[in-house]
Scaffold this active site. Sequence first.
Site, short mmCIF file in Angstrom:
data_model
loop_
_atom_site.label_atom_id
_atom_site.label_comp_id
_atom_site.label_asym_id
_atom_site.label_seq_id
_atom_site.Cartn_x
_atom_site.Cartn_y
_atom_site.Cartn_z
N CYS A 1 -19.57 0.00 26.99
CA CYS A 1 -19.75 -1.40 26.59
C CYS A 1 -20.61 -1.51 25.32
O CYS A 1 -21.41 -2.43 25.18
CB CYS A 1 -20.40 -2.19 27.72
SG CYS A 1 -19.44 -2.15 29.24
N ARG B 1 -17.17 -4.80 21.61
CA ARG B 1 -16.84 -6.24 21.68
C ARG B 1 -15.91 -6.62 20.54
O ARG B 1 -14.96 -7.38 20.70
CB ARG B 1 -18.11 -7.08 21.62
CG ARG B 1 -18.96 -6.88 22.84
CD ARG B 1 -20.34 -7.51 22.75
NE ARG B 1 -21.04 -7.26 24.00
CZ ARG B 1 -21.13 -8.15 25.00
NH1 ARG B 1 -20.61 -9.35 24.88
NH2 ARG B 1 -21.75 -7.83 26.13
N SER C 1 -17.49 1.46 32.47
CA SER C 1 -18.91 1.64 32.14
C SER C 1 -19.53 2.45 33.25
O SER C 1 -18.95 2.55 34.35
CB SER C 1 -19.59 0.27 32.03
OG SER C 1 -20.99 0.41 31.99
N ARG C 2 -20.70 3.02 32.99
CA ARG C 2 -21.36 3.73 34.07
C ARG C 2 -21.79 2.74 35.16
O ARG C 2 -22.06 3.13 36.28
CB ARG C 2 -22.56 4.52 33.53
CG ARG C 2 -22.13 5.78 32.77
CD ARG C 2 -23.28 6.40 32.03
NE ARG C 2 -23.78 5.48 31.01
CZ ARG C 2 -24.84 5.70 30.24
NH1 ARG C 2 -25.52 6.81 30.38
NH2 ARG C 2 -25.20 4.82 29.34
N LEU D 1 -18.48 5.72 22.38
CA LEU D 1 -19.68 6.36 22.94
C LEU D 1 -20.47 7.07 21.84
O LEU D 1 -19.95 7.33 20.75
CB LEU D 1 -19.24 7.39 24.00
CG LEU D 1 -18.45 6.82 25.19
CD1 LEU D 1 -17.88 7.95 26.05
CD2 LEU D 1 -19.36 5.90 26.04
N LYS E 1 -16.41 6.22 14.71
CA LYS E 1 -17.05 7.17 13.81
C LYS E 1 -18.55 7.08 13.96
O LYS E 1 -19.03 6.04 14.40
CB LYS E 1 -16.65 6.95 12.35
CG LYS E 1 -16.46 5.53 11.87
CD LYS E 1 -17.63 4.59 11.94
CE LYS E 1 -18.90 5.03 11.26
NZ LYS E 1 -20.02 4.06 11.56
N ASP F 1 -23.42 7.58 10.22
CA ASP F 1 -23.06 6.17 10.41
C ASP F 1 -22.55 5.56 9.10
O ASP F 1 -21.35 5.50 8.87
CB ASP F 1 -24.27 5.41 10.95
CG ASP F 1 -23.91 3.99 11.36
OD1 ASP F 1 -22.85 3.79 11.96
OD2 ASP F 1 -24.68 3.07 11.03
#
Lengths: 358, 358
Positions: free
Chosen positions: A13, A18, A37-38, A78, A101, A186
Amino acid sequence: MAETPIRFGILGCAEIARKLARAIALAPNAVVSAIGSRSVDKAKTFAADTGLPPSAKAYGSYEAVLDDPDVDAVYIPLPTSLHRRWVTAAAEKGKHVLLEKPVALSAADLEEIVAACEANGVQFMDATMWMHHPRTTGMRAFLSDGERFGQLKVIHSTFTFAGGPDFLTNNIRVKADLDSLGALGDVGWYCIRAILWATDYELPKTVLASREPVINESGVILSCGSTLYWQDGKVATFHCSFLTSVVQDLTALGTKASLRLHDFAVPFQENSALFHVTSQFSSPLVSEHNVINDLPQEALMVKEFACLVASIKGNGSKPDKKWPTLSMKTQLVLDAVKASIDRGFEPVEVLSPLFATT
Amino acid sequence: MAETPIRFGILGCAEIARKLARAIALAPNAVVSAIGSRSVDKAKTFAADTGLPPSAKAYGSYEAVLDDPDVDAVYIPLPTSLHRRWVTAAAEKGKHVLLEKPVALSAADLEEIVAACEANGVQFMDATMWMHHPRTTGMRAFLSDGERFGQLKVIHSTFTFAGGPDFLTNNIRVKADLDSLGALGDVGWYCIRAILWATDYELPKTVLASREPVINESGVILSCGSTLYWQDGKVATFHCSFLTSVVQDLTALGTKASLRLHDFAVPFQENSALFHVTSQFSSPLVSEHNVINDLPQEALMVKEFACLVASIKGNGSKPDKKWPTLSMKTQLVLDAVKASIDRGFEPVEVLSPLFATT
């Protein structure tokens, strides 16, 4: 021609998920069919918050998404350190993979990721959204036009944003065990991809990192820069950082004109985007080009990915090798920048992508 | 308050001298009283072409201009290799000196130039026109505003133009015996000055030239780049070239905002100029600032210079040391870039300007 949409599962999540949930909803050939999700509660909240269709299932594990036969493809946002594990698991379950990425911790890591996808015949694509904007196509046409642009000589790219104290302490992108490449992985990913894009994906021969990276106490890069050198004399520079206010510039200098834009990764406007051409050989000196897009670039990315998946599912096509090849080239340059930093700012040769040439 | 205008002599009929002749005419406190060329016919043609006042004398030598008691100051657009000789001669005749850039072949050369001006009590200023545009003042205020801009971290500047075959063969700026610094001295001068300007003239500690300069068969630089490093971690990069279409960009990245402009040396418009501010902390993200100038920047330069000269002539003021200091700092960085190229792209320490600190 109402084709069956490609059914996406989302692993985790993350905030960026989103945006992708919306993009999948907007894409005409895609639908979210599962969120994992966990925590099943987090998954349910995500489904409610992002307006997932009622048919979408909320799972309390990533495995459950991969086990769901109603999932064709997964979007994986993730942390990078988990990519290899979860892409491999997804590929083994026959799920196509749209991967956030930076795709991997290193080229070696990425080779395993790509190999897993290849072995299982699933499509791999990294989630570099701006690649799918029609502006990118328009700019490509301009750069390839020898009459108007001439020959490419110099490229410069900057992508920075001011992370702020909370980000710089708590965000996964500054954690050595989660996203060890920090700003280089990033925002630097975008700079490197944009530079490679401008050269039509010709790899530089050598990379030399700038001598003043900012690195946090865990060894994660918060700010760095580099110069890239090509065999034919082309030169590129970039700077990426979590430490200065937002800038996302790309400039390409040709013998006859130059191209620049100031929102290359995330356009200022969602449904149109500008690029600027400057040429001493035309009038006006600077011209502004506005490109309209019918869908946000992230939805266009989903559409393109889903199209490839549909072609594999429906027609037995092979996965398109273009996308893993671009990811690998980007990663190879990124690795070379990191190596140059680690080796005290020595020039580092960029290795050929083994699998990409096969 | 009709003050007596400062009377300019111009040494040589260079193309740029036409622009300056107009600037001197436009400045309210200046007039051209003499033009000297090695050919009196060329001087007369220049006077006619540029509409010099009837009182202006056309001479067949530079010496004649310096000997003319009706000349207060000289504008020297001669090739750089002639600067030391003619500035020294002018200063010894008590003429104030507005000197075209690049001002000197090296810092040692410039030291002699400045020393000659100091010894004779004449004002020295280099002809970096954009320094005198009110946009520059406006941008300075922005960069100095910690609330809006934050702390300066990164600067990037590019100045290139496509010289074309004739320029690259015949122009004085590609001749080793005339302007041996080539593109570095010509357009690179502006990049370096702009970078120093952005740092409020704090010298970098180290300079590292980019590894792919283009150098012609006479050893003159046609294209090069460099990274500059400051003690406090600030970093700047620049690229200058005669080989790609015109670009004149300056970007300064702060912790809270960034500044950019695309016509920093020669504004696109003569009577107004833009700069752009981007900040993730304000809305809109990008704001455009338009600065009106009542006179072209070159006329504002002449006005400022003539004002200093008038103050020396009329009030016995001392020459303003700011201008030779800025020239020297620019030259020191330029020399360091050249040294880094000559030494095989090693980092080069930037030496302190001896005279500037006295």
